[in-house]
Design a protein around this motif. Structure first.
Motif, PDB file in Angstrom:
ATOM      1  N   LEU A 483       0.388  -4.810   9.117  1.00  0.00           N
ATOM      2  CA  LEU A 483       0.480  -5.807   8.050  1.00  0.00           C
ATOM      3  C   LEU A 483       0.322  -7.218   8.598  1.00  0.00           C
ATOM      4  O   LEU A 483      -0.353  -8.061   7.987  1.00  0.00           O
ATOM      5  CB  LEU A 483       1.828  -5.656   7.340  1.00  0.00           C
ATOM      6  CG  LEU A 483       2.048  -6.514   6.100  1.00  0.00           C
ATOM      7  CD1 LEU A 483       1.012  -6.203   5.029  1.00  0.00           C
ATOM      8  CD2 LEU A 483       3.457  -6.279   5.550  1.00  0.00           C
ATOM      9  N   GLN A 487      -2.711  -9.770   7.265  1.00  0.00           N
ATOM     10  CA  GLN A 487      -2.463 -10.957   6.459  1.00  0.00           C
ATOM     11  C   GLN A 487      -3.019 -12.227   7.099  1.00  0.00           C
ATOM     12  O   GLN A 487      -3.085 -13.265   6.453  1.00  0.00           O
ATOM     13  CB  GLN A 487      -0.970 -11.101   6.158  1.00  0.00           C
ATOM     14  CG  GLN A 487      -0.096 -11.487   7.317  1.00  0.00           C
ATOM     15  CD  GLN A 487       1.368 -11.609   6.879  1.00  0.00           C
ATOM     16  OE1 GLN A 487       1.718 -11.291   5.748  1.00  0.00           O
ATOM     17  NE2 GLN A 487       2.203 -12.084   7.774  1.00  0.00           N
ATOM     18  N   VAL A 547       1.987  -1.974   1.067  1.00  0.00           N
ATOM     19  CA  VAL A 547       2.160  -3.392   1.383  1.00  0.00           C
ATOM     20  C   VAL A 547       3.474  -3.875   0.784  1.00  0.00           C
ATOM     21  O   VAL A 547       3.740  -3.651  -0.399  1.00  0.00           O
ATOM     22  CB  VAL A 547       0.990  -4.240   0.833  1.00  0.00           C
ATOM     23  CG1 VAL A 547       1.241  -5.723   1.076  1.00  0.00           C
ATOM     24  CG2 VAL A 547      -0.316  -3.812   1.484  1.00  0.00           C
TER      25      VAL A 547
END
Length: 573
Positions: A483, A487, A547
């Motif tokens: 993650l 991002q 997510v």
């Protein structure tokens, strides 16, 4: 009758009520482990890795509020303790590490396995010393234990292999003198804090673990100030259940209600917290901070009034100075937002949602293999775990799901590597927790990456027949790292894990192993796993594309995620 150095140490630990010593045996520790073998009321817990021993000792210390003890033998054995001891140090857990050393005459000669323990543990320990003569006992032990308990940290006592069997010239009693003072700020400081809070129209509380012993006083303060209460992760335990003021966590694992409670405040009252993430503090708000450690005041965000003292004693003196009858709009707005967010989270955690139109559309985008949603797994564990269960969680996505879907009501306890952020902590901390409370349910939220790091200590759980429930969030990924990469616009790289069938591994080791792949069987399987006697490993295949949306998602994060996904599906990835 004269006692040896080893006998003095072990007798004193037994009288102190230590209960368990965690470690891996080795020749320099032989006098100490022999003394444990012949001592009633003190059990040696032989781990497969010293890191697990240190995590277990730190867990026991945090849960009991008393000294935890671990041991490592010469050189590598002591080096292996380091990560678990760093976790104890960052968690302010009182832990005594007893380390072996080469024979006294060989110290400084670059002897086989020799490591300078006093140098090695310099950063992690509040106290470290090497016993070089029986004449130093019991003073050396008293000093080490007193430092660990009164300063809340790690003390390291090194005992060379040829010192443990030596007799003291005279048998001296051991006196630890561990009483701690309870302090509060002076009256002028309290008056300044009261003036600031009374002048504010929208006060928000940020409450940490350091306020846990003052729950009633904290709730009275929230009532007097009509304040929403934002909790740090470690304050979930003690403040989340039966609390009409709390609005959950802030930061990356937080929620929009907590973020709004910060952003709309004109004053912030920090109680027993050293919350480290500067970007999440409110801008432009006046700040009052209460902490027992003066060096913590103002180190995360500028503070207008710093109050050094115990949270309970400080609030008891501050509360009579606060004006009551405040407007409750700020509080009610935050609480309503939190309730709305929680309702939305529960919809995400409902396995039946996958069969509805919105759920089917979402699954087509991010869960084509129809793996189990980690939100649903965490919610099922919350529903079926005991009211006094002890939870541990690995660093990463397992902690995110626990934070959002497990309520620490009643007498539940919570442990994790929430200050150090180590991998592989959940299972060994569960080991220590179960030995601390043999009759309580212990549930570990294990990441697949974390569990596989210290997989060998599943055998420790088997050997000591510890009925811990290990739940593996098996997404075949280092999920948090994935993650973090995505991002900022990077394609996933290096995070994929070629996992075994963890349930089959557990079965081969003599532990009940259950593998769960069908979302329709989630609730019943979780219930059965938690109800099964003895140790259980529940391996749950969870969606690797899940997510966790942060409390305040930014345009840059959204764009970065979109760019990363585009890169991941390009040919030749």
């Amino acid at each position: 009758m004269a006692r040896t150095v080893a006998r003095v140490i072990i007798d004193a630990l037994q009288e102190l009520g230590v209960g368990h010593v965690f470690g891996v045996v080795g020749d320099a520790l032989n006098p100490l482990t022999e003394a444990i073998r012949t001592t009633d009321g003190l059990e040696w817990v032989g781990c497969r890795h010293e890191e697990a021993a240190a995590f277990a000792a730190g867990a026991r210390a945090q849960l009991s509020g008393t000294l935890g003890v671990c041991m490592g033998t010469v050189g590598p054995g002591s080096v292996h303790l380091l990560n678990g001891l760093y976790d104890a140090a960052k968690s302010r857990a009182p832990v005594l590490a007893i380390c072996g050393q080469v024979p006294l005459a060989e110290i400084g000669s670059d002897y086989f396995q020799e490591v300078d323990n006093d140098l090695l543990f310099r950063d992690v320990a509040v106290h470290r010393a090497t016993v070089t003569s029986p004449d130093q006992m019991p003073r050396a032990l008293e000093t080490a234990v007193r430092a660990a308990v009164t300063r809340g940290g790690v003390a390291v006592l090194t005992v060379p292999g040829d010192i443990g069997d030596q007799e003291l010239p005279e048998d001296r009693p051991v006196r630890f003198a561990l009483d701690r003072a309870v302090t509060r700020p002076d009256d002028p400081s309290l008056a300044r804090a009261a003036d600031l809070l009374n002048a504010a129209s929208r006060v928000t509380l940020l409450v940490g673990q350091g306020a846990r012993g003052a729950r009633a006083d904290v709730l009275r303060a929230a009532e007097a100030l009509a304040s929403p209460m934002v909790l740090t992760l470690k304050a979930k335990e003690g403040f989340e259940g039966d609390n009409p003021f709390q609005v959950g966590q802030t930061g990356l694992i937080g929620n929009p209600a907590a973020a709004h409670a910060f952003d709309s405040a004109d004053a912030l009252l920090m109680l027993g917290t050293d919350f480290p993430y500067r970007d999440w503090y409110p801008e432009g708000a006046k700040v009052v901070q209460v902490d027992t450690r003066e060096e913590h005041l103002g180190r995360r965000t500028p503070v207008d009034v710093g109050l050094a003292g115990d949270v309970g004693a400080t609030l008891q003196a501050l509360l009579p100075l606060l004006k009551t009858g405040r407007d409750r709009t700020h509080l009610d707005d935050a609480v309503d937002r939190f309730a709305d967010w929680q309702e939305g989270q529960q919809r995400l955690a409902d396995p039946a949602r996958e069969h509805r139109p919105v759920g089917k559309l979402r699954a087509a985008l991010d869960n084509r293999d129809h793996d189990i949603r980690p939100e649903a797994l965490a919610a099922a564990l919350d529903a079926h775990a005991a009211d006094d269960a002890v939870f541990t969680s690995d660093t990463g996505m397992a902690t995110v799901w626990l934070s959002r879907f497990v309520t620490m009501h009643a007498d539940r306890r919570l442990l994790g590597s929430y200050n150090l952020g180590s991998m592989a902590n959940a299972m060994p901390q569960a080991l220590g927790a179960q030995l601390w409370a043999p009759d309580r349910q212990v549930v570990a939220f294990c990441g697949d990456g974390g569990l596989s790091m210290l997989l060998g200590d599943l055998m420790t759980i088997k050997t000591y027949r510890l009925p811990v429930k290990l739940v593996v969030f098996d997404n075949r990924r280092l999920g948090m790292v994935k993650l973090e990469q995505e991002q900022v616009g990077l394609p996933e790289f290096g995070t994929e894990l070629d996992n075994p069938d963890f349930a089959a591994v557990a079965t081969a080791l003599g532990i009940t192993g259950i593998r769960l792949t069908d979302p329709a069987e989630l609730d019943e399987t979780v219930r059965r796993a938690l109800a099964t006697p003895g140790p259980v490993l529940l391996d749950v295949l969870t969606n690797p594309e899940e997510v966790a949306v942060p409390a305040k998602p930014t345009l840059a994060q959204g764009w970065g995620f979109a760019v990363a996904k585009a890169k991941e599906i390009l040919p030749g990835r």
